[in-house]
Scaffold this active site. Structure first.
Site, PDB file in Angstrom:
ATOM      1  N   ASP A   7       0.831  -1.198   0.000  1.00  0.00           N
ATOM      2  CA  ASP A   7       0.000   0.000   0.000  1.00  0.00           C
ATOM      3  C   ASP A   7       0.873   1.259   0.000  1.00  0.00           C
ATOM      4  OD1 ASP A   7      -2.823   0.980   0.435  1.00  0.00           O
ATOM      5  OD2 ASP A   7      -1.894   1.908   2.174  1.00  0.00           O
TER       6      ASP A   7
ATOM      7  N   GLU B 218      14.372 -15.410  -0.034  1.00  0.00           N
ATOM      8  CA  GLU B 218      14.818 -16.470   0.885  1.00  0.00           C
ATOM      9  C   GLU B 218      13.784 -17.591   0.977  1.00  0.00           C
ATOM     10  OE1 GLU B 218      15.499 -15.057   4.836  1.00  0.00           O
ATOM     11  OE2 GLU B 218      16.775 -13.438   4.099  1.00  0.00           O
TER      12      GLU B 218
HETATM   13  C1  GLC Z   1      -4.244   3.044  -0.637  1.00  0.00           C
HETATM   14  C2  GLC Z   1      -5.478   2.195  -0.495  1.00  0.00           C
HETATM   15  C3  GLC Z   1      -6.623   3.063  -0.103  1.00  0.00           C
HETATM   16  C4  GLC Z   1      -6.300   3.723   1.212  1.00  0.00           C
HETATM   17  C5  GLC Z   1      -4.982   4.453   1.136  1.00  0.00           C
HETATM   18  C6  GLC Z   1      -4.477   4.805   2.486  1.00  0.00           C
HETATM   19  O1  GLC Z   1      -4.353   3.965  -1.668  1.00  0.00           O
HETATM   20  O2  GLC Z   1      -5.710   1.511  -1.686  1.00  0.00           O
HETATM   21  O3  GLC Z   1      -7.820   2.352  -0.002  1.00  0.00           O
HETATM   22  O4  GLC Z   1      -7.317   4.614   1.554  1.00  0.00           O
HETATM   23  O5  GLC Z   1      -3.971   3.665   0.565  1.00  0.00           O
HETATM   24  O6  GLC Z   1      -4.028   3.650   3.129  1.00  0.00           O
END
Ligand code: GLC
Length: 576
Positions: free
Chosen positions: A237, A286
């Site tokens: 993310d 790994e």
């Molecule tokens: C990413 C996720 C989204 C979230 C953001 C903050 O873009 O896909 O859903 O709100 O990160 O974590």
């Protein structure tokens, strides 16, 4: 001759996940080969997929119970959005404990059972990793607040004194992606106004300071925790956000939101992030079985996206340039070419994606005039679905890996008329209702039955965390199964063919053939056979020489005596 293979062959049960193929090369292209290079990866948004206990919220046992559906659909892997312990300020992208399952979704034992069952069915599991920020309820952040200024824990986040005579102004001019300032002022344990902390997203999502070694140590340990649990990979993310420019410089007078994704920002796509991914790659390597990581990196160009997938970094990165492209032949051709060209020098597969949990579903985007990825208009539903089906067949004929978002196989539109009082997207509230319509693509799936929640939960008439439209009774898995004209059967056929014919998905190039305006014609070759894909993005049918035998079409398709008519907004796969 009318051909629609929708009911011809249902996919057979997939074999168990094959052993590692790292280091082997594709016989045709000489490119390195691995399961992920042409994998179709299906995103499950756990709260909206299947609810096993009837509380209105999807959960891990629900996902587990539907794994055979995903196996039969013909996908290779499942990416699960976060199911970790979280106060759910941003639907789980605010993690309080990275090694625990939120009770709302189940337990670690449920996660373990899900991973095992998936593997037994030949499906791989990718979990979400949220390293840019934690929840404000994370133990580190809570202690940092409790212990007050001087707490060593504060160095793991970005705490700064404010500007102005009394520190009443934020430390710099950065804005939150969700609207409003990217800083929130704390209150000291003695009740006086204190320092500010940085949150690129909601105030409940404080950004980690990746310059602090404890942060890197912790995430390497979290990676190992889930790798030891048996997961096959991670979706990272905000992969472009971890490192901030030294000194956290002001952005200046730019319109920040316009710049996002179009320019290098002091908080996004800083070169320093790549060193982090090099250390992660060594950990992934790994482990046996080709564990992978895919970057959610919103970068200005596909060339900069390619930096995340250099051979010693992550394996894939989402192609948001593709997701943002309108339904237009010339624009599609350009983004396909630039994407493939950008990935070739780093030997990474291109990826393709049309929908996810952050954008308006493509059936609704294509139902409206081009206008970004957050759309609140219903648009022309029939046109949107027709284009969506055509767009999916185009995507699945491209070399590389494709990402599907739950429900697109049912042709679901966005729910554009959710009442404001049921919305939960934090950006909706921070943007005062002007933006943040992500709840529209997060409405729970319809599985069966006449009455809401349409098999999402165990009881007819039971709850679902967002209301489903009544018309979804007609879009359920049950209704669409076996109907050769349904979108679900189109996906099943397409994914079956993609498995049978390696020329779809494999390789690193497409060969463009001459085509009239609004039409794309390209060829894919492999030792196992050749394909042509024809796409008409225009509003008028186009007559052309039939390139071969019709394998699959997004809409009724006919080839008579070597001629065919490409219907408006349609795609056909041809065997040649
Ligand atoms: C990413 C996720 C989204 C979230 C953001 C903050 O873009 O896909 O859903 O709100 O990160 O974590």
């Amino acid at each position: 001759m009318t051909q629609n293979l929708a009911d011809a062959s249902r996919p057979a049960a997939a074999a168990p996940a094959p052993a590692a193929a790292l280091g082997t090369a594709d016989a045709n292209s000489g490119e390195p080969r691995g399961w992920w290079r042409d994998a179709v990866i299906y995103q499950v948004y756990p709260r909206s997929f299947a609810d096993s206990n009837g509380d209105g919220m999807g959960d891990l046992p629900g996902v587990r119970s539907r794994l055979p559906y995903l196996r039969d659909l013909g996908v290779d892997a499942v990416w699960l959005s976060p199911f970790y312990a979280s106060p759910q300020a941003d639907a789980g992208y605010d993690v309080a404990d990275y090694r625990a399952v939120d009770p709302m979704f189940g337990t670690l034992l449920d996660a373990d059972a899900l991973i095992r069952d998936a593997h037994a069915l030949g499906l791989r599991i990718i979990v979400d990793l949220v390293p840019n920020h934690s929840s404000d309820q994370h133990e580190w952040f809570q202690r940092a607040l409790r212990e007050g200024p001087g707490s060593a824990l504060r160095d793991r986040y970005h705490f700064r004194p404010g500007q102005g005579t009394d520190g009443e102004l934020p430390p710099n001019d950065w804005e939150s992606i969700f609207g409003g300032p990217a800083w929130t002022r704390t209150t000291n344990p003695d009740g006086t106004p204190g320092d500010w902390y940085l949150h690129l997203f909601a105030p409940e999502q404080p950004d980690f300071d990746w310059d602090h070694p404890a942060v890197g140590d912790e995430f390497r340990s979290i990676l190992r925790f889930w790798l030891d649990m048996g997961v096959d990979g991670f979706r990272v993310d905000v992969a472009h956000g971890l490192v901030k420019a030294p000194g956290l410089p002001d952005l200046g007078s730019h319109d920040q939101l316009k710049l996002l994704g179009n320019d290098v920002m002091p908080f996004f796509d800083q070169d320093g992030v790549h060193e982090i991914y090099r250390t992660w790659r060594r950990i992934l390597d790994e482990y046996p079985g080709e564990r992978i990581a895919v970057a959610e990196a919103w970068t200005p160009t596909v060339e900069r996206t390619a930096n995340y997938v250099r051979p010693d970094e992550l394996h894939q990165a989402f192609n948001f340039q593709y997701l943002g492209t309108s339904w237009d032949a010339a624009e599609l051709r350009t983004v396909i070419d630039t994407s493939l060209a950008a990935m070739r020098p780093v030997h990474a597969p291109a990826t393709w994606v049309l929908s996810n949990h952050d954008v308006t579903r493509h059936a609704t985007r294509f139902a409206n005039p081009p206008g970004g990825t957050q759309i609140r208009e219903r648009g022309d539903r029939e046109l949107g679905l027709r284009r969506a089906r055509a767009a999916t067949l185009l995507m699945l004929a491209l070399p590389g890996s494709a990402y599907l978002y739950q429900g697109e196989e049912l042709g679901l539109p966005d729910v554009t008329d959710l009442p404001d009082e049921v919305r939960q997207d934090p950006s909706f509230f921070r943007a005062s209702g002007q933006d943040g319509f992500r709840d529209g693509c997060r409405v729970p799936l319809p599985w069966s039955g006449e009455q809401a929640p349409y098999g999402f939960g165990p009881t007819a008439g039971g709850p679902s965390w967002l209301p489903q439209p009544a018309e979804w009774a007609g879009l359920s898995v049950e209704v669409q199964t076996g109907d050769p004209t349904s979108t679900l059967e189109l996906y099943r056929s397409a994914l079956t063919l993609r498995r049978e014919h390696p020329a779809l998905g494999a390789g690193t190039a497409v060969t463009w053939l001459d085509a009239p305006a609004d039409v794309l014609v390209f060829r894919r070759d492999s030792a196992a056979g050749s394909f042509v894909c024809t796409v008409n993005t225009g509003a008028e049918p186009v007559r052309m020489t039939a390139p071969g035998r019709i394998l699959l079409a997004s809409t009724e398709a006919v080839a008579v005596e070597g001629e065919t008519v490409l219907a408006a907004n349609s795609t056909i796969w041809w065997a040649v």
